[in-house]
Design an enzyme around this catalytic site. Structure first.
Site, PDB file in Angstrom:
ATOM      1  CE  LYS A 277       5.039   8.898   4.195  1.00  0.00           C
ATOM      2  NZ  LYS A 277       5.241   7.550   3.618  1.00  0.00           N
ATOM      3  CG  ASP A 282       0.584   4.957   4.817  1.00  0.00           C
ATOM      4  OD1 ASP A 282      -0.493   4.964   4.195  1.00  0.00           O
ATOM      5  OD2 ASP A 282       1.682   4.642   4.292  1.00  0.00           O
ATOM      6  CE  LYS A 289       1.067   1.363   4.724  1.00  0.00           C
ATOM      7  NZ  LYS A 289       2.046   0.826   3.753  1.00  0.00           N
ATOM      8  CG  ASP A 300       4.164   6.782   6.943  1.00  0.00           C
ATOM      9  OD1 ASP A 300       5.372   6.560   6.739  1.00  0.00           O
ATOM     10  OD2 ASP A 300       3.311   6.805   6.035  1.00  0.00           O
ATOM     11  CG  ASP A 359       0.286   1.897   1.004  1.00  0.00           C
ATOM     12  OD1 ASP A 359       0.402   2.816   1.847  1.00  0.00           O
ATOM     13  OD2 ASP A 359       0.658   0.728   1.214  1.00  0.00           O
ATOM     14  CD  GLU A 361       1.466   7.431   2.259  1.00  0.00           C
ATOM     15  OE1 GLU A 361       1.390   6.435   1.517  1.00  0.00           O
ATOM     16  OE2 GLU A 361       2.220   7.487   3.240  1.00  0.00           O
ATOM     17  NE  ARG A 363       5.867   6.950  -4.239  1.00  0.00           N
ATOM     18  CZ  ARG A 363       6.335   5.787  -4.663  1.00  0.00           C
ATOM     19  NH1 ARG A 363       6.504   5.555  -5.954  1.00  0.00           N
ATOM     20  NH2 ARG A 363       6.651   4.838  -3.808  1.00  0.00           N
TER      21      ARG A 363
HETATM   22  N1  BES Z   1       4.883   4.548   4.742  1.00  0.00           N
HETATM   23  C1  BES Z   1       5.023   3.549   3.736  1.00  0.00           C
HETATM   24  C2  BES Z   1       6.429   2.962   3.689  1.00  0.00           C
HETATM   25  C3  BES Z   1       6.852   2.171   4.888  1.00  0.00           C
HETATM   26  C4  BES Z   1       6.601   0.816   4.919  1.00  0.00           C
HETATM   27  C5  BES Z   1       7.530   2.755   5.924  1.00  0.00           C
HETATM   28  C6  BES Z   1       7.016   0.087   6.016  1.00  0.00           C
HETATM   29  C7  BES Z   1       7.937   2.022   7.017  1.00  0.00           C
HETATM   30  C8  BES Z   1       7.689   0.683   7.060  1.00  0.00           C
HETATM   31  C9  BES Z   1       4.716   4.139   2.364  1.00  0.00           C
HETATM   32  O1  BES Z   1       3.768   5.138   2.336  1.00  0.00           O
HETATM   33  C10 BES Z   1       4.206   3.043   1.510  1.00  0.00           C
HETATM   34  O2  BES Z   1       3.169   2.528   1.813  1.00  0.00           O
HETATM   35  N2  BES Z   1       4.936   2.698   0.460  1.00  0.00           N
HETATM   36  C11 BES Z   1       4.529   1.672  -0.423  1.00  0.00           C
HETATM   37  C12 BES Z   1       4.791   2.132  -1.825  1.00  0.00           C
HETATM   38  C13 BES Z   1       4.245   1.207  -2.885  1.00  0.00           C
HETATM   39  C14 BES Z   1       2.740   1.246  -2.876  1.00  0.00           C
HETATM   40  C15 BES Z   1       4.770   1.642  -4.230  1.00  0.00           C
HETATM   41  C16 BES Z   1       5.344   0.432  -0.110  1.00  0.00           C
HETATM   42  O3  BES Z   1       6.534   0.551   0.169  1.00  0.00           O
HETATM   43  O4  BES Z   1       4.784  -0.645  -0.109  1.00  0.00           O
HETATM   44 ZN    ZN Z   2       3.516   6.176   4.115  1.00  0.00          ZN
HETATM   45 MN    MN Z   3       1.784   4.345   2.153  1.00  0.00          MN
END
Ligand code: BES
Ligand code: ZN
Ligand code: MN
Length: 512
Positions: A277, A282, A289, A300, A359, A361, A363
């Site tokens: 990834k 992000d 966020k 990220d 968010d 993204e 996947r």
């Molecule tokens: N890059 C983030 C996940 C992340 C969060 C990595 C904190 C490291 C530290 C990912 O893209 C994300 O935002 N995931 C969301 C998914 C949700 C919207 C289903 C999350 O985990 O909140």
């Molecule tokens: Zn992310």
């Molecule tokens: Mn994200």
């Protein structure tokens, strides 16, 4: 990232003319380890006295540094505690060497010598021990100060480490361990550097440039697909994420073809494909966020950085393997052209995805990265991704989340993680969870609702790998450390890199 010169030298440790001799000791051990015992004799019992006085017990991460006053040729001795013997694992050595190297540096000294630490662990080879020692020492000294104008305030990097071994028949194994340790530590430092750079520097274009530089290494070829190329291929999910950003996305492919074992029957074997990834920042996109800690989202792209570094390490180690690295690289930004909740994207595989949260993204870009990987008829696919906050919630800081559809591959990744001290914990990849991803309007949606956030993300990915042997590693738990540890700095850790490299090294050694 600094470079340390590490060598093995045949000789007696008590006769080594070093700035510092680093020796280790188990807590509560009544006998000294081999190297320490001979030095103690030369010092007329100074180490035993220290133990007897209770000043040094050998507790994990405990150190004592003292001057030898001419009783041996080394100027100083540094004792480092290993903690209790029954808790020892290979990582104990790595941690001890990380602590030791930092303590040596703190004393203003730039080199040290040490014997191969006799860990008396079952099934631990000298190669692995030497490798772990080198990794601990180099990674313990990691610092990133590229953007600070007053660099003089930082302690000077170590320049040399000498592993002293008296028995000639052990030298070649130690040498091989050092070679591996240097490659894997260097790779991890490279990843930490890439992740430490801010997103205004480490853009998709810059990552593509880093990849191109790796294309100059032995046996590596690099191809960069531009926006129009991926549009032609039909990577609607990847392009959907890229829409909100002014930074042009790059779909980066690195291919390493090792020689030797790699060309069985005159043909290239099926490749091991690594997918990382690579979100260079992000923001969450339109599903923005919160501001707190958002700066950490510059990391990220850790998965992609790890894939880059691993391909480079495979080449530098001349592994007889066929390895392909794939990095879908883009920012995730809000903007006038950004995707919006409810938008439907068509992925490379042809499946349609309702984006309910921009968010989620990672996947989306991995859906296309993984589908591309399956077209390469891979022996195995391993993806690494800072995928979900839920991973952090479930596992904390000490385990990587692992998902797999293949027992053999899973076992090898698990073993590599154990050896590297980057341990994985398996999570369920049961199709029942897919019901949380059903959409009313498309083949699936990109979020799974309440519960099992790390799992539903993995299930989403599973829809793009078909039946190909696959492991998914969620490194969102470990990619960023809140505090400094023995050989892990505060901030980007690069955890996963050494696991991947160890997996490849082990793969190169297995016959099938
Ligand atoms: N890059 C983030 C996940 C992340 C969060 C990595 C904190 C490291 C530290 C990912 O893209 C994300 O935002 N995931 C969301 C998914 C949700 C919207 C289903 C999350 O985990 O909140
Ligand atoms: Zn992310
Ligand atoms: Mn994200």
């Amino acid at each position: 990232m600094n470079v340390m010169d590490v060598k093995v030298k045949q000789g007696r440790i008590e006769a080594e003319p070093a700035e510092v001799l680093v020796l280790t000791h188990y807590e509560g051990d009544s006998s000294l380890q081999e190297g320490a015992a001979v030095v103690d004799k030369a010092l007329r019992g100074a180490l035993r006295d220290l133990l007897k006085s209770g000043e040094f017990q050998g507790k994990s991460q405990q150190t004592v540094l003292f001057h030898t006053q001419g009783k041996v040729r080394a100027k100083r001795v540094l004792l480092v505690g290993l903690g209790k013997k029954q808790h020892a694992r290979l990582d104990t050595v790595r941690q001890a060497m990380g602590i030791a190297a930092k303590r040596v540096r703190q004393a203003g000294v730039r080199s040290f010598a040490t014997p191969l630490h006799g860990l008396t662990l079952p099934r631990t080879s000298r190669v692995d021990l030497a490798q772990a020692m080198v990794e601990g020492a180099i990674l313990g000294c990691y610092q990133f100060n590229l953007y600070r104008s007053e660099k003089n305030s930082e302690p000077k990097d170590l320049t040399r480490m000498t592993v002293v071994e008296v028995r000639a028949q052990h030298l070649s194994e130690i040498k091989e361990g050092i070679r591996r340790g240097l490659a894997s530590a260097e790779a991890t430092g490279f990843v930490r550097d890439l992740c430490n750079h801010p997103s205004n520097v480490m853009t998709p274009a810059r990552i593509a440039a880093e990849a191109k530089a790796i294309g100059k290494e032995h046996g590596v070829r690099v191809k960069i697909l531009e926006q129009r190329d991926v549009a032609k291929l039909g990577m609607g999910a990847f392009l959907g994420v890229a829409r909100g950003s002014h930074e042009p996305p790059k779909f980066i492919i690195l291919e390493y073809r090792g020689t030797g074992g790699a060309r069985r029957n005159g043909r290239n074997p099926k490749p091991i494909v690594l997918v990382g990834k690579t979100i260079t920042f992000d923001t969450g996109g339109i599903s923005l966020k919160p501001a707190e800690n958002m700066e950490q989202m510059k990391a990220d792209m850790t998965g992609g950085a790890e894939v880059l570094a691993t391909v480079r390490a495979a080449s530098r180690l001349r592994l007889p393997l066929h390895v392909i690295g794939i990095l879908p690289a883009t920012e995730n930004m809000p903007g006038g052209r950004a995707i919006k909740p409810g938008d439907i994207l068509t992925a490379l595989s042809g499946k349609t995805i309702e984006v309910q949260n921009t968010d989620a993204e990672g996947r989306l870009i991995l859906a296309d990265g993984l589908a591309y990987a399956t077209r390469l008829k891979p022996a195995a696919i391993i993806d690494v991704a800072t995928l979900t906050g839920a991973c952090m919630v479930a596992l904390g800081q000490f385990a990587v989340g692992m998902f797999s559809n293949n027992d053999t591959l899973k076992k090898r990744v698990q073993e590599a993680g154990d050896k590297a001290g980057e341990r994985v914990w398996e999570m369920p990849l049961w199709d029942e969870y897919f019901e949380q991803l059903r959409s009313d309007v498309a083949d699936m949606r990109n979020i799974g609702g309440r519960g099992g956030g790390m799992i539903t993300a993995a299930i989403f990915l599973s829809k793009f790998v078909g039946d190909w042997p696959w492991v998914h590693l969620d490194i969102a738990s470990t990619d960023w450390s809140e505090r400094e540890r023995a050989y892990i700095p505060k901030g980007p850790t690069g955890i996963g890199t050494r696991l991947l490299i160890q997996y490849l090294i082990d793969q190169a050694e297995t016959k099938n």
